[in-house]
Structure formats: structure tokens, C-alpha cells
Design an enzyme around this catalytic site. Structure first.
Site, PDB file in Angstrom:
ATOM      1  N   VAL B 171       0.896  -1.172   0.000  1.00 17.86           N
ATOM      2  CA  VAL B 171       0.000   0.000   0.000  1.00 17.86           C
ATOM      3  C   VAL B 171       0.929   1.215   0.000  1.00 17.86           C
ATOM      4  CG1 VAL B 171      -1.730   1.276   1.306  1.00 17.86           C
ATOM      5  CG2 VAL B 171      -1.859  -1.222   1.182  1.00 17.86           C
ATOM      6  N   PRO B 172       0.958   1.944  -1.130  1.00 18.76           N
ATOM      7  CA  PRO B 172       2.093   2.832  -1.403  1.00 18.76           C
ATOM      8  C   PRO B 172       2.071   4.166  -0.658  1.00 18.76           C
ATOM      9  CG  PRO B 172       0.534   2.936  -3.214  1.00 18.76           C
ATOM     10  CD  PRO B 172      -0.017   1.916  -2.252  1.00 18.76           C
ATOM     11  N   CYS B 173       2.229   4.121   0.650  1.00 20.50           N
ATOM     12  CA  CYS B 173       2.311   5.361   1.413  1.00 20.50           C
ATOM     13  C   CYS B 173       3.613   6.115   1.108  1.00 20.50           C
ATOM     14  CB  CYS B 173       2.184   5.099   2.905  1.00 20.50           C
ATOM     15  SG  CYS B 173       3.467   4.031   3.569  1.00 20.50           S
ATOM     16  N   HIS B 174       4.576   5.414   0.515  1.00 19.59           N
ATOM     17  CA  HIS B 174       5.837   6.087   0.171  1.00 19.59           C
ATOM     18  C   HIS B 174       5.632   7.140  -0.925  1.00 19.59           C
ATOM     19  CE1 HIS B 174       5.522   2.473  -2.415  1.00 19.59           C
ATOM     20  NE2 HIS B 174       6.072   3.212  -3.349  1.00 19.59           N
TER      21      HIS B 174
END
Lengths: 210, 204
Positions: B171-174
Site C-alpha cells: 500500500v504505497p504510502c511512500h
């Protein structure tokens, strides 16, 4: 929030001790099944184990019951066999069926210059062939390191009776394998402890005294 | 004769068998899976941002953790919040490990893994569920994500949601960065965040 550690840590911490106990009670052939049954059963019950429970005593208690199950199943399988097998089977061993003073199998005395060398496999076999109660008391106290009160809780009876059964078992092993009392065994004991092997309880020497 | 010798010899007569124990462990994990009592399975994989802990329930991937978080602490937290029936059982994580490997090789831009969202609730979960809308190789500001999540003023809460994302990388919180273009914090440390953004820039 239970604070209970992941079951993986339980397997890491106690897996080898439980395997040692299973091998002592059943012999190598049936130890795998007993170990597997023990830990699967423990995993199922683990969420309900009280947080302050003695995990090792709990596991040995389960292993004790599973070993009895495995022994019974093996006995049922063994019924059609007409002749007694050449080698002592796990069944007779688990039931303590081998007569005392029976000839040691395997390589005891193979090394005439050994000066009391311990044939470890033979000693393991000899333990497996002890009468059930003696074998269980020796395994749970000396291999699993449980105090006699815990051993008694598993076997029934008093702590004193458990202590006596273990002492009788040790005395019997010593009669079969006088070499196990000689110098090399003492060196092994030291080496084993230095290597982090769970040592027998501190009071072992006194308690083992007949 | 020293009466302490027999117990010592006994301990020696039952040496450890690491191979046998490892085989028994594998057998235990398989039996637990079959009996439906393997509540959490985990494995650790190597990655360009260090070892990653992957944990899955029967519903799906529940946790991805960087070494920085302390894998033992993460497992303890899973024991507390989900179930203590936890075993190292790589099989359940095969698909996750493969997809993450492909991602780090630059060959995968979206993940198709079933996810178990139970470690994230309420607005945080709403925020996280919108993050895959930020495409591979792109970034969005915390403010923009607040708008995506339907609460334009909840910028700080978006920051908290990203900081507590139980499924980083997948889950691309980056991809959520500060409005001024600087990176902002990251659960795996700033180097890991930079590495992921650099990877995606190069492979996009």
C-alpha cells in the site's frame, strides 16, 4: 491484549526438549509423530493457556499423553505380528517390556580399549526400555528439567514417589551401563553444560542418590 | 563413581537434531494450516531496503515490516492484536514474496494480493485505501491525499495514517510527500522511502 508470545517462540524455546523427551519415551521411530501431535495440540490450546503457566511443564504434560496415544496405536498395529521382533520395539520399550539385565543391543563394548566410553545410542535405548514410570520420571526430570512436583503432577502420585522412580531408573541404567559413570561421562557433562545444553537440575546429584 | 555422571551422560545421549527439528517444524506448519489453526503465518524476505517481514492471515496479507521496526516486536504485536497462533510458514506468503520481488525488480507496478485490513480502522483505513490511486512513479502531497479521502482539512490525520500503514510497499504510502516536495517521514526510514521513489522513477 494477552501479552502471550507468538507460538513460534514456544517452538523455538522448547522444541528440542520436547523432541528429547519423545525420543526417550518412544524411541526414534515414533518420536516424530508424538512431537507433531504435541505441538499441533498445544497450538490449538495455546490461546486459552493462562499467561502465567509454566509452558515447558504444559508441553511435557501434552507430550506424555501423546506418547501414550502413539504407544497404544503402535500396539494395535503390532498385534498381527506373530514373532517378536529382533530389536526391541518402541512398543515394548514404552511399556517397559524388556526384562532387566537383557543384553544391551548395539555397540556397547565394541571398543575394548574405550575405558568406559559411553555408547550414547545404547544409553538412549536403555532409557527407552526402562519400566514406564521410571523412564518417564527420568525423562521429565533429567531431560526436561522439571522439578519432581511437576513430574508427580504428570504421573500422578507424590513428588517423593516420582523422585524414587527416577532414582530407581538411574540406578538401573547404571547397572546396565557401568561405563556411563566413568570419567568421559563427567567430561561430557561439563561440555554439554558449557555448550548451553539444559543441565539437569542443580540438586540432581543429591536427588539421584539411591 | 561420581553419582552425577549418569544424568550428564543421559543429556549427552539425546543430542539436538537441528535438521529433524526443522523438518518437524515444516510438518507442524502444514498440519496447522490444514486444521485451520494457523492464524498468522510469516516469513522474512530479502529486499533492496533490507529484510522485510511478511505476515498473512487466512484472509490475506496483514503486515509488511521493515527491520527498523524490530521484527520480533512486530510479531509480538500481531500476537497481541490478532492471535498468538503464529508460526514461521513461508508457503502462505509465496504469492506476496513473488509480487514484492517483481516490484523491486521494476517489473510490477500494482499489487494483486488479498489484503487483511484489520490492523487499520476508521479514517486511517479510508486514507490507505485511496493510496493505490497514486500511480506508480508518481507522488502526491498529504493535502492532496486528504482531498482524495474526502476530508480536505485532515492533512495531519493523513500523515498519521501513512505513518501507521501496516502494509508499506504494497500500500504505497511512500508516494505521499510534503507539499514542498521534501519526502516526509517513513516507517522504514527516509533511506527506504527514497529508494522506493528512485526505483519507481527509474522503472516507470
Amino acid at each position: 491484549m494477552t501479552g502471550k508470545q507468538p507460538f513460534e517462540s514456544v517452538v523455538s524455546a522448547h522444541g528440542s526438549t520436547v523432541l528429547r523427551v519423545c525420543r526417550a519415551i518412544l524411541g526414534p521411530a515414533d518420536a516424530d509423530d508424538a512431537w507433531s501431535e504435541t505441538f499441533l495440540s498445544a497450538l490449538k490450546a495455546y490461546p486459552d493457556l493462562p499467561a502465567d503457566a509454566n509452558v515447558e511443564a504444559w508441553l511435557v504434560t501434552i507430550a506424555h499423553r501423546k506418547a501414550i496415544d502413539v504407544t497404544r496405536a503402535a500396539a494395535r498395529r503390532a498385534i498381527p505380528v506373530a514373532e517378536a521382533p529382533e530389536t526391541p520395539s518402541a512398543v515394548s520399550g514404552a511399556l517397559g517390556g524388556r526384562p532387566p539385565g537383557g543384553q544391551a543391543p548395539g555397540g556397547w563394548g565394541r571398543d575394548p580399549e574405550g575405558g568406559g566410553l559411553v555408547a550414547d545410542d545404547d544409553l538412549a535405548d536403555a532409557l527407552t526400555r526402562l519400566p514406564a514410570k521410571q523412564k518417564q520420571a527420568v525423562a521429565y526430570h533429567y531431560l526436561a528439567g522439571l522439578p519432581y512436583a511437576d513430574v508427580a503432577a504428570i504421573l500422578g502420585g507424590t513428588a517423593e514417589a516420582a523422585r524414587r522412580a527416577a532414582a530407581d531408573g538411574i540406578a538401573r541404567l547404571r547397572r546396565s551401563y557401568p561405563g556411563a559413570g566413568a570419567g568421559r561421562a563427567a567430561a561430557l557433562t561439563t561440555a554439554g553444560r558449557a555448550a548451553g545444553r539444559p543441565a539437569a537440575p542443580r540438586t540432581a546429584s543429591k536427588e539421584a542418590s539411591p | 563413581m561420581n553419582i552425577d555422571d549418569m544424568p550428564g551422560a543421559l543429556a549427552q545421549a539425546f543430542p539436538d537434531h537441528p535438521d529433524q527439528l526443522s523438518r518437524l517444524h515444516t510438518r507442524l506448519a502444514a498440519a496447522a494450516q490444514q486444521d485451520g489453526v494457523l492464524d498468522v503465518a510469516y516469513r522474512v524476505i530479502d529486499s533492496p531496503v533490507g529484510p522485510l517481514l511478511l505476515a498473512a492471515t487466512e484472509q490475506g496479507l496483514i503486515r509488511v515490516a521493515f527491520a527498523l521496526e524490530g521484527h520480533d516486536a512486530v510479531l509480538q504485536s500481531l500476537a497481541d492484536k490478532v492471535s498468538p497462533r503464529i508460526l514461521s510458514a513461508p508457503g502462505r506468503l509465496d504469492a506476496a514474496a513473488r509480487e514484492i520481488d517483481e516490484y523491486f525488480a521494476g517489473r510490477r507496478h500494482t499489487f494483486g494480493l488479498p489484503l487483511d485490513w484489520r490492523l487499520s480502522a476508521g479514517f486511517r483505513r479510508t486514507v490507505l485505501s485511496h493510496l493505490p490511486e497514486i500511480g506508480y512513479g508518481h507522488t502526491a502531497s498529504y493535502t492532496a491525499v486528504a482531498q482524495l479521502a474526502g476530508s480536505p482539512k485532515a492533512v495531519r490525520a493523513v500523515g498519521t495514517a501513512c505513518a501507521t500503514n501496516p502494509l508499506p510497499v504494497v500500500v504505497p504510502c511512500h508516494r505521499v510527500v510534503r507539499a514542498n516536495g521534501s519526502m516526509g517521514g517513513y516507517r522504514g526510514g527516509p533511506e527506504a522511502k527514497r529508494a522506493l521513489l528512485t526505483l519507481e522513477e527509474a522503472a516507470a
